[in-house]
Design a protein around this motif. Structure first.
Motif, PDB file in Angstrom:
ATOM      1  N   GLY B 175       0.828  -1.210   0.000  1.00 55.43           N
ATOM      2  CA  GLY B 175       0.000   0.000   0.000  1.00 55.43           C
ATOM      3  C   GLY B 175       0.860   1.256   0.000  1.00 55.43           C
ATOM      4  O   GLY B 175       0.659   2.176  -0.805  1.00 55.43           O
ATOM      5  N   ARG B 184      -3.679   7.022  -5.588  1.00 60.56           N
ATOM      6  CA  ARG B 184      -4.491   7.489  -4.462  1.00 60.56           C
ATOM      7  C   ARG B 184      -5.749   6.651  -4.252  1.00 60.56           C
ATOM      8  O   ARG B 184      -6.238   6.514  -3.149  1.00 60.56           O
ATOM      9  CB  ARG B 184      -4.909   8.966  -4.678  1.00 60.56           C
ATOM     10  CG  ARG B 184      -3.817   9.967  -4.433  1.00 60.56           C
ATOM     11  CD  ARG B 184      -3.348   9.948  -2.968  1.00 60.56           C
ATOM     12  NE  ARG B 184      -2.165  10.763  -2.777  1.00 60.56           N
ATOM     13  CZ  ARG B 184      -0.909  10.324  -2.940  1.00 60.56           C
ATOM     14  NH1 ARG B 184      -0.669   9.087  -3.326  1.00 60.56           N
ATOM     15  NH2 ARG B 184       0.110  11.128  -2.707  1.00 60.56           N
ATOM     16  N   ARG B 185      -6.294   6.149  -5.331  1.00 60.59           N
ATOM     17  CA  ARG B 185      -7.533   5.360  -5.207  1.00 60.59           C
ATOM     18  C   ARG B 185      -7.176   3.891  -5.432  1.00 60.59           C
ATOM     19  O   ARG B 185      -7.314   3.350  -6.516  1.00 60.59           O
ATOM     20  CB  ARG B 185      -8.574   5.861  -6.197  1.00 60.59           C
ATOM     21  CG  ARG B 185      -8.951   7.339  -5.960  1.00 60.59           C
ATOM     22  CD  ARG B 185     -10.104   7.793  -6.824  1.00 60.59           C
ATOM     23  NE  ARG B 185      -9.872   7.517  -8.243  1.00 60.59           N
ATOM     24  CZ  ARG B 185      -9.068   8.252  -9.027  1.00 60.59           C
ATOM     25  NH1 ARG B 185      -8.423   9.298  -8.543  1.00 60.59           N
ATOM     26  NH2 ARG B 185      -8.927   7.940 -10.293  1.00 60.59           N
ATOM     27  N   TYR B 205      -3.325  -3.383   4.296  1.00 62.04           N
ATOM     28  CA  TYR B 205      -3.793  -2.499   3.225  1.00 62.04           C
ATOM     29  C   TYR B 205      -4.494  -1.275   3.811  1.00 62.04           C
ATOM     30  O   TYR B 205      -4.172  -0.125   3.459  1.00 62.04           O
ATOM     31  CB  TYR B 205      -4.726  -3.302   2.311  1.00 62.04           C
ATOM     32  CG  TYR B 205      -5.718  -2.523   1.489  1.00 62.04           C
ATOM     33  CD1 TYR B 205      -5.332  -1.849   0.325  1.00 62.04           C
ATOM     34  CD2 TYR B 205      -7.070  -2.488   1.851  1.00 62.04           C
ATOM     35  CE1 TYR B 205      -6.264  -1.155  -0.444  1.00 62.04           C
ATOM     36  CE2 TYR B 205      -8.001  -1.809   1.090  1.00 62.04           C
ATOM     37  CZ  TYR B 205      -7.593  -1.134  -0.056  1.00 62.04           C
ATOM     38  OH  TYR B 205      -8.513  -0.465  -0.809  1.00 62.04           O
ATOM     39  N   LEU B 206      -5.425  -1.511   4.742  1.00 64.00           N
ATOM     40  CA  LEU B 206      -6.183  -0.402   5.319  1.00 64.00           C
ATOM     41  C   LEU B 206      -5.265   0.542   6.101  1.00 64.00           C
ATOM     42  O   LEU B 206      -5.386   1.768   6.007  1.00 64.00           O
ATOM     43  CB  LEU B 206      -7.304  -0.935   6.221  1.00 64.00           C
ATOM     44  CG  LEU B 206      -8.410  -1.723   5.500  1.00 64.00           C
ATOM     45  CD1 LEU B 206      -9.379  -2.350   6.495  1.00 64.00           C
ATOM     46  CD2 LEU B 206      -9.163  -0.819   4.505  1.00 64.00           C
ATOM     47  N   PHE B 209      -3.289   3.389   4.281  1.00 62.54           N
ATOM     48  CA  PHE B 209      -3.973   4.679   4.098  1.00 62.54           C
ATOM     49  C   PHE B 209      -3.908   5.486   5.393  1.00 62.54           C
ATOM     50  O   PHE B 209      -3.480   6.628   5.415  1.00 62.54           O
ATOM     51  CB  PHE B 209      -5.456   4.483   3.755  1.00 62.54           C
ATOM     52  CG  PHE B 209      -5.706   3.904   2.401  1.00 62.54           C
ATOM     53  CD1 PHE B 209      -5.587   4.686   1.262  1.00 62.54           C
ATOM     54  CD2 PHE B 209      -6.079   2.574   2.248  1.00 62.54           C
ATOM     55  CE1 PHE B 209      -5.840   4.161   0.011  1.00 62.54           C
ATOM     56  CE2 PHE B 209      -6.323   2.042   1.000  1.00 62.54           C
ATOM     57  CZ  PHE B 209      -6.201   2.835  -0.120  1.00 62.54           C
ATOM     58  N   GLU B 210      -4.363   4.830   6.450  1.00 59.16           N
ATOM     59  CA  GLU B 210      -4.546   5.535   7.706  1.00 59.16           C
ATOM     60  C   GLU B 210      -3.230   6.144   8.195  1.00 59.16           C
ATOM     61  O   GLU B 210      -3.185   7.312   8.572  1.00 59.16           O
ATOM     62  CB  GLU B 210      -5.121   4.561   8.749  1.00 59.16           C
ATOM     63  CG  GLU B 210      -5.711   5.297   9.928  1.00 59.16           C
ATOM     64  CD  GLU B 210      -6.634   4.406  10.735  1.00 59.16           C
ATOM     65  OE1 GLU B 210      -7.466   3.704  10.108  1.00 59.16           O
ATOM     66  OE2 GLU B 210      -6.518   4.400  11.971  1.00 59.16           O
ATOM     67  N   GLU B 215      -7.438   9.277   2.809  1.00 54.41           N
ATOM     68  CA  GLU B 215      -8.778   8.734   2.919  1.00 54.41           C
ATOM     69  C   GLU B 215      -8.880   7.447   2.098  1.00 54.41           C
ATOM     70  O   GLU B 215      -8.294   7.349   1.026  1.00 54.41           O
ATOM     71  CB  GLU B 215      -9.769   9.755   2.346  1.00 54.41           C
ATOM     72  CG  GLU B 215     -10.918  10.070   3.269  1.00 54.41           C
ATOM     73  CD  GLU B 215     -11.972  10.827   2.491  1.00 54.41           C
ATOM     74  OE1 GLU B 215     -13.156  10.550   2.710  1.00 54.41           O
ATOM     75  OE2 GLU B 215     -11.599  11.683   1.641  1.00 54.41           O
ATOM     76  N   SER B 216      -9.621   6.496   2.599  1.00 51.65           N
ATOM     77  CA  SER B 216      -9.917   5.325   1.769  1.00 51.65           C
ATOM     78  C   SER B 216     -11.420   5.093   1.797  1.00 51.65           C
ATOM     79  O   SER B 216     -12.106   5.552   2.693  1.00 51.65           O
ATOM     80  CB  SER B 216      -9.193   4.093   2.292  1.00 51.65           C
ATOM     81  OG  SER B 216      -9.809   3.647   3.484  1.00 51.65           O
ATOM     82  N   LYS B 217     -11.900   4.416   0.794  1.00 52.47           N
ATOM     83  CA  LYS B 217     -13.337   4.138   0.749  1.00 52.47           C
ATOM     84  C   LYS B 217     -13.578   2.660   0.992  1.00 52.47           C
ATOM     85  O   LYS B 217     -12.840   1.815   0.478  1.00 52.47           O
ATOM     86  CB  LYS B 217     -13.889   4.509  -0.620  1.00 52.47           C
ATOM     87  CG  LYS B 217     -14.059   5.985  -0.791  1.00 52.47           C
ATOM     88  CD  LYS B 217     -14.994   6.285  -1.943  1.00 52.47           C
ATOM     89  CE  LYS B 217     -15.147   7.789  -2.090  1.00 52.47           C
ATOM     90  NZ  LYS B 217     -15.747   8.151  -3.359  1.00 52.47           N
ATOM     91  N   TRP B 220     -13.682   0.298  -1.944  1.00 52.95           N
ATOM     92  CA  TRP B 220     -12.461  -0.084  -2.678  1.00 52.95           C
ATOM     93  C   TRP B 220     -11.972  -1.490  -2.309  1.00 52.95           C
ATOM     94  O   TRP B 220     -11.129  -2.054  -2.991  1.00 52.95           O
ATOM     95  CB  TRP B 220     -11.325   0.912  -2.403  1.00 52.95           C
ATOM     96  CG  TRP B 220     -11.580   2.285  -2.971  1.00 52.95           C
ATOM     97  CD1 TRP B 220     -12.564   2.620  -3.869  1.00 52.95           C
ATOM     98  CD2 TRP B 220     -10.867   3.479  -2.692  1.00 52.95           C
ATOM     99  NE1 TRP B 220     -12.501   3.951  -4.165  1.00 52.95           N
ATOM    100  CE2 TRP B 220     -11.457   4.512  -3.456  1.00 52.95           C
ATOM    101  CE3 TRP B 220      -9.787   3.801  -1.878  1.00 52.95           C
ATOM    102  CZ2 TRP B 220     -10.997   5.827  -3.419  1.00 52.95           C
ATOM    103  CZ3 TRP B 220      -9.322   5.107  -1.836  1.00 52.95           C
ATOM    104  CH2 TRP B 220      -9.928   6.121  -2.608  1.00 52.95           C
ATOM    105  N   VAL B 247     -10.970   3.270  -9.357  1.00 49.43           N
ATOM    106  CA  VAL B 247      -9.668   3.133  -8.682  1.00 49.43           C
ATOM    107  C   VAL B 247      -8.562   3.332  -9.717  1.00 49.43           C
ATOM    108  O   VAL B 247      -8.774   3.136 -10.921  1.00 49.43           O
ATOM    109  CB  VAL B 247      -9.511   1.747  -8.012  1.00 49.43           C
ATOM    110  CG1 VAL B 247     -10.551   1.565  -6.914  1.00 49.43           C
ATOM    111  CG2 VAL B 247      -9.594   0.622  -9.027  1.00 49.43           C
TER     112      VAL B 247
END
Lengths: 346, 346
Positions: B175, B184-185, B205-206, B209-210, B215-217, B220, B247
């Motif tokens: 990531g 970014r997406r 993966y999550l 972003f954090e 920001e993540s959706k 995705w 994405v």
């Protein structure tokens, strides 16, 4: 080590269900009998707590059968064998057999070790993809009346049951296909091996010239050592492409040879099929995702695996001993890598 | 069935060589002892004629060991497991062990059957790539004091020995790599599974972003059923690409997901990385031969397999029981499929 053995009845009593239900669950048949998942988990938990151990050995002593098949494959890291192993397992399971697998790594000594180990562990019979120089092992199994079926490879001089691709026919068709599409200087990269299936693939390639009254050159056939695939393939391609009259197409005798060849063809920045037409034995995801989709000889993996299991199970169940020698056709899957040459004529 | 058992001495007399030489040959050690090939063949021939059967069972009854390891893998048709099986076999052979393999096809019932079959066949210990919902089997092995090492996957809530890739760390690095290169997406295609290794890959993966305050959706992240890979991957890619803001890159959580995804991306004529950056778990020949070389997380297959065998053999030989829980790093192999976006900035 154990004191009193836990029975299905013990588990049934503790779970408050019938012995039949416990038997279903512990034999993995809860789906067919529509047992709820919670009950199934509970039964398994109690079985684990009570140290329940299904007594396969006792069962097999009664029946004289262990319901286990030994599968010896030539190389587990080759997708052809790994996929055929998967088919054999699925089909065996349908017939109530568990499969134990050993991989001989194309080595006769290792294959003999595996046979010993599995015979001592009382498998009911074998499905074997033979390695080179393993003839004595086949004689041994015959002498001992141990049921077996050879898969994909066989020894023409030994009378055995087998299920195999018709390697000669497949290779012959690949050659004719290239000739028909206008290729004339067709190289082949094969193994330097006495195994019959490899000899057959080479014979088919050579006959495709002869039967079409075309000249072929000895130097177009390259045979390399299985212990030296990577460099062997590179040298072979270098020789074939740097000759006065370079080849215009290549037949790879196996998947592993093709993978190595395709990598090197990429490195050399050769265009497929403009610079070099390609046909390969075996199927692989790579063939779909290459710079240009690769024409290949699709071996009937599912049918080969299923038929081998069927034959073996028939031997085991009915003690039938009619000889069965089955050759299956490979299918030529035509893709862009061997398409017609612009000015082709035959 | 046999009358008098053939001994090594019988074979030696008939061959006119020493018993030691026969023993060397029949134990596959002729290379080390430089026995001529002809003599080796002659000895084997005589052994076959005399129906010689090496008595592993007697040997193991004396030693209490069978020198056999049971290897249970999750899916033999997946090259990751097939290749790791090859490493385990090679390493086991170096240590004097033979490996018997079973494939559970990611099915806990089948894995339990295989354990039963192999326990009854007296393997000394197990190396296991666990399937989902197979916790009870692990408890069972522990209760029975059967030596085992978990490979590549483990259950954090059960105290066991294991050798595994650090799945969280690997995914996190993938990531961060994409973010650094201007994507970014970032979408992820993973399995809908409670297995810890899959949860860890998702968590990594999550967190990428954090920890980078991006920001993540939720949309995705696509989780698909292992029983529905082909269609699942297609639907996931369709949804990710047809969204208002499609994405710009994809992380595949496994090799099988990637293969299916890459095929579909070809069908859609998407350009990699211009339309879609790609990173995948696992290594495969396909990644080298795709339209554009694919960035991947190289799992330490050789080290994983070797270490698992080492740990198990130590348990078996020295009866040592120090807990060993080893996490290994996957290596991010950067290729063109995830190269920097032209206007990237972080």
């Amino acid at each position: 080590m154990s004191t009193k053995k836990t029975s299905l009845k013990d588990i049934a009593q503790k779970a408050g269900v019938s012995t039949a239900l416990v038997s279903y669950v512990l034999n993995g048949k809860e789906k067919e009998s529509r047992v709820g998942q919670e009950i199934a988990i509970k039964i398994r938990q109690i079985a684990a707590e009570l140290n329940y151990q299904p007594n396969h050995l006792a069962k097999s002593l009664r029946s004289g059968k262990t319901h286990t098949i030994g599968l010896i494959i030539a190389d587990i890291s080759n997708p052809f064998f790994a996929n055929i192993a998967r088919v054999v397992e699925d089909e065996a399971k349908h017939n109530g057999y568990t499969v134990i697998i050993g991989s001989s790594d194309e080595n006769a000594d290792k294959s003999r070790d595996l046979l010993d180990v599995l015979i001592n562990r009382q498998v009911d019979g074998f499905i074997i993809v033979s390695s080179e120089h393993s003839e004595l092992q086949i004689h041994y199994l015959k002498d001992k009346n141990i049921p077996f079926v050879l898969l994909d490879r066989y020894f023409p001089e030994i009378q055995t049951d087998f299920v195999s691709t018709d390697h000669y026919q497949a290779s012959y068709e690949a050659g004719v296909h290239l000739i028909k599409n206008g290729y004339r200087r067709i190289g082949m990269i094969a193994y330097d091996s006495q195994m019959f299936h490899m000899q057959e693939r080479i014979r088919g390639y050579l006959d495709s010239f002869e039967n079409n009254k075309l000249e072929s050159k000895k130097s177009w056939l390259k045979q390399i050592r299985i212990t030296n695939i990577e460099n062997g393939v590179k040298e072979a391609i270098d020789e074939l492409m740097n000759a006065n009259e370079p080849v215009d197409s290549l037949l790879f005798a196996t998947y592993s040879l093709a993978i190595n060849g395709l990598k090197y063809i990429n490195e050399l920045k050769l265009r497929v099929p403009a610079d070099l037409g390609i046909v390969s034995f075996g199927q692989a995801e790579v063939f779909e995702l290459y710079q240009c989709p690769i024409t290949y000889l699709k071996q009937p993996i599912v049918l080969l695996g299923k038929t081998a299991v069927e034959l073996l199970v028939k031997k085991l169940k009915d003690n039938v001993n009619e000889p069965a020698q089955i050759l299956m056709k490979a299918e030529l899957i035509e893709r862009a890598s061997s398409e017609s040459k612009p000015n082709s004529s035959i």
